[in-house]
Write an enzyme that holds these catalytic residues in place. Structure first.
Site, PDB file in Angstrom:
ATOM      1  N   SER A   1       0.788  -1.238   0.000  1.00 30.31           N
ATOM      2  CA  SER A   1       0.000   0.000   0.000  1.00 30.31           C
ATOM      3  C   SER A   1       0.816   1.282   0.000  1.00 30.31           C
ATOM      4  O   SER A   1       0.236   2.366  -0.094  1.00 30.31           O
ATOM      5  CB  SER A   1      -0.963   0.005   1.195  1.00 30.31           C
ATOM      6  OG  SER A   1      -2.119  -0.750   0.893  1.00 30.31           O
TER       7      SER A   1
ATOM      8  N   LYS B   1       0.209   3.838  -2.752  1.00 32.03           N
ATOM      9  CA  LYS B   1      -0.734   4.959  -2.688  1.00 32.03           C
ATOM     10  C   LYS B   1      -0.040   6.314  -2.647  1.00 32.03           C
ATOM     11  O   LYS B   1      -0.660   7.329  -2.988  1.00 32.03           O
ATOM     12  CB  LYS B   1      -1.664   4.783  -1.487  1.00 32.03           C
ATOM     13  CG  LYS B   1      -2.592   3.573  -1.584  1.00 32.03           C
ATOM     14  CD  LYS B   1      -3.528   3.489  -0.390  1.00 32.03           C
ATOM     15  CE  LYS B   1      -4.521   2.328  -0.516  1.00 32.03           C
ATOM     16  NZ  LYS B   1      -3.898   1.012  -0.314  1.00 32.03           N
TER      17      LYS B   1
ATOM     18  N   SER C   1      -5.787   3.838   4.380  1.00 30.21           N
ATOM     19  CA  SER C   1      -5.353   2.951   3.295  1.00 30.21           C
ATOM     20  C   SER C   1      -6.564   2.393   2.544  1.00 30.21           C
ATOM     21  O   SER C   1      -6.707   1.183   2.360  1.00 30.21           O
ATOM     22  CB  SER C   1      -4.478   1.810   3.828  1.00 30.21           C
ATOM     23  OG  SER C   1      -3.705   1.250   2.798  1.00 30.21           O
TER      24      SER C   1
END
Length: 492
Positions: free
Chosen positions: A124, A127, A322
């Site tokens: 993640s 991102k 997230s």
């Protein structure tokens, strides 16, 4: 891996009391302060009761201006950082592949590098790249509009999905300040005048599919932390937006669920909902209020619209918790801004291209999705620190708007329950002064963000561990120790 050689120059061309004081660290360089939440009043105009800029009341607000990290604060040396971090990178909990980049955010000087240019599964932390790309492509004030236009027959209405994952059914939505279907329905009824609604056509053709990325783990669409990706959905496809826990159940067909919710608000049964496309005139037709009397609209005439919160808030939603669904929607906004298909492939290509347009090494970003759920993603640690350094130095001012969403250690988002451990591996010194994006897949653990040293210097860091032993519960604490070590040392 330990033993990385730190180059002298930049590579290639009570805890609550403490938090109240140092809540979100220094995120300004050369006297420029970073604000939170960030949008100016002009971006947040409209009904105060539904202001997209409203701060989540469950999270105590930070000070209006974060403490400045001056360019004159003593800088760590590569030798000092190496001495501090090398012993930590031998931990078996992190496995045998740990790639790391630590950079002085003021000067861009590399302070510690090992595998910094190695393509690595970022999970993640992807991102951060998505955030930079969409802020550059759309700007922090951009909003996503969900529209309804008149259909081919009297009473037929077409709701057109534009990729707003935050759209709510009513005032109990998941995302603060979201556009709402109940308000959209009120607009449509007024525009129709005496004509009764008869059918709802759901047009989700903006996202051509597939609805899941081929390299996602099989449980992602149903496991609660992701969903199938469609151009029309409500509350990130959550079935119960009033449930504020994690891992909520998602709709298997979010577009149809949103269409049924809209039909109900218009007084229609589920049987009145069909999948289709808007009339060709919908792309250019003016709003009904400006072009026709109620009830006289021709096919394609706009009957109503609602808008998402501004992009800066969508990026905050994505980073803080997230949010994988929001991430995929924002990556598609990058694709749309570049006239590419709003698909996984089109979005990934667009984000990679935007990396290059920002003056960053495009070859170090090879994405398959915008969220980091795909194991096919590859990003280098040095690209992540490049993004953070560019944002902190404000050479591209819009990128600074990714900082409000970064979780704060032991305080907010995905870091709210980290950096507060005690004992031999205590990480409390990182509380409030580490702000970072985390990433976790089976066998993959990552963290990337910014940290202020004990001397007040702002550093950007990225640590990506790709071969963590299965079932290893100590990987996250070990990553927290690395960030904490940077926070509490002068490293000179």
């Amino acid at each position: 891996m330990p033993g990385g050689v730190p180059p002298t120059g930049r590579r290639r061309g009570g805890l609550l009391g403490v938090l109240a004081t140092v809540l979100v660290l220094a995120l300004a360089v050369a006297g420029v302060a970073v604000l939170r939440p960030g949008p100016v009043d002009g971006w947040l105009g409209g009904d105060d009761s539904a202001s997209p800029g409203a701060v989540d009341p469950t999270e105590p607000p930070p000070p209006p201006v974060l403490a400045a990290a001056g360019a004159n604060a003593p800088a760590p040396t590569p030798e000092g950082v190496r001495a501090a971090l090398s012993p930590l990178l031998t931990s078996s909990a992190l496995g045998k592949e740990v790639n790391i980049s630590v950079v002085d955010a003021v000067t861009g000087q590399a302070l510690y590098q090992n595998g910094q240019d190695t393509p690595t599964i970022p999970a993640s932390t992807t991102k951060l790249v998505t955030a930079a790309a969409v802020l550059a492509a759309r700007g922090p004030a951009y909003r996503i509009a969900t529209r309804v236009v008149a259909g081919a027959s009297p009473g037929e209405v077409v709701i057109i999905g534009a990729g707003d994952p935050t759209l709510a059914v009513n005032g109990t939505g998941w995302y603060p300040g979201a556009g709402r279907l109940d308000r959209l329905a009120t607009q449509v009824k007024k525009a129709l005048g005496g004509t009764a609604p008869t059918k709802v056509v759901v047009d989700g053709s903006l996202f051509p599919g597939p609805v899941v990325e081929p390299d996602w783990d099989s449980d992602i669409p149903t496991g609660g932390f992701g969903a199938v990706i469609t151009a029309l959905m409500t509350d990130g496809a959550r079935k119960d937006p009033e449930d504020k826990g994690k891992g909520q159940e998602r709709y298997a067909k979010p577009d149809e669920a949103a269409g049924r919710a809209f039909a109900k608000l218009l007084g229609l049964p589920n049987s009145a909902v069909v999948i289709g496309k808007a009339p060709a005139a919908a792309a250019t037709a003016p709003a009904a209020a400006a072009s026709a009397s109620p009830g006289t609209q021709s096919a394609g005439t706009e009957l109503g619209r609602v808008e998402s919160p501004p992009m800066i808030r969508l990026v905050e939603f994505m980073l803080r918790e997230s949010d994988n669904v929001v991430a995929e929607a924002l990556a598609r906004q990058v694709a749309l801004s570049r006239d590419k298909p709003a698909s996984f492939v089109g979005a990934a290509e667009a984000v990679d291209e935007m990396v290059g347009e920002l003056g960053l090494p495009a070859a170090e970003s090879a994405l398959a999705d915008g969220s980091g759920l795909s194991r096919a993603n590859r990003v280098t640690p040095s690209l992540l620190t490049d993004v953070l350094t560019m944002a902190a130095k404000r050479t591209r001012p819009e990128l600074a708007d990714l900082f409000p969403g970064l979780p704060v250690a032991a305080w907010s988002g995905t870091l709210s329950d980290r950096f507060d451990r005690s004992g031999e591996k205590a990480t409390t010194a990182g509380a409030g002064v580490v702000r970072a994006k985390t990433g976790t897949l089976s066998g993959v653990h990552a963290i990337s963000g910014v940290v202020t040293t004990a001397d007040g210097r702002l550093l950007a860091f990225a640590v990506l561990a790709n071969k963590v032993p299965v079932g290893q519960d100590e990987a996250q604490p070990e990553l927290d120790r690395i960030a904490t070590t940077l926070a509490r040392c002068g490293c000179r």
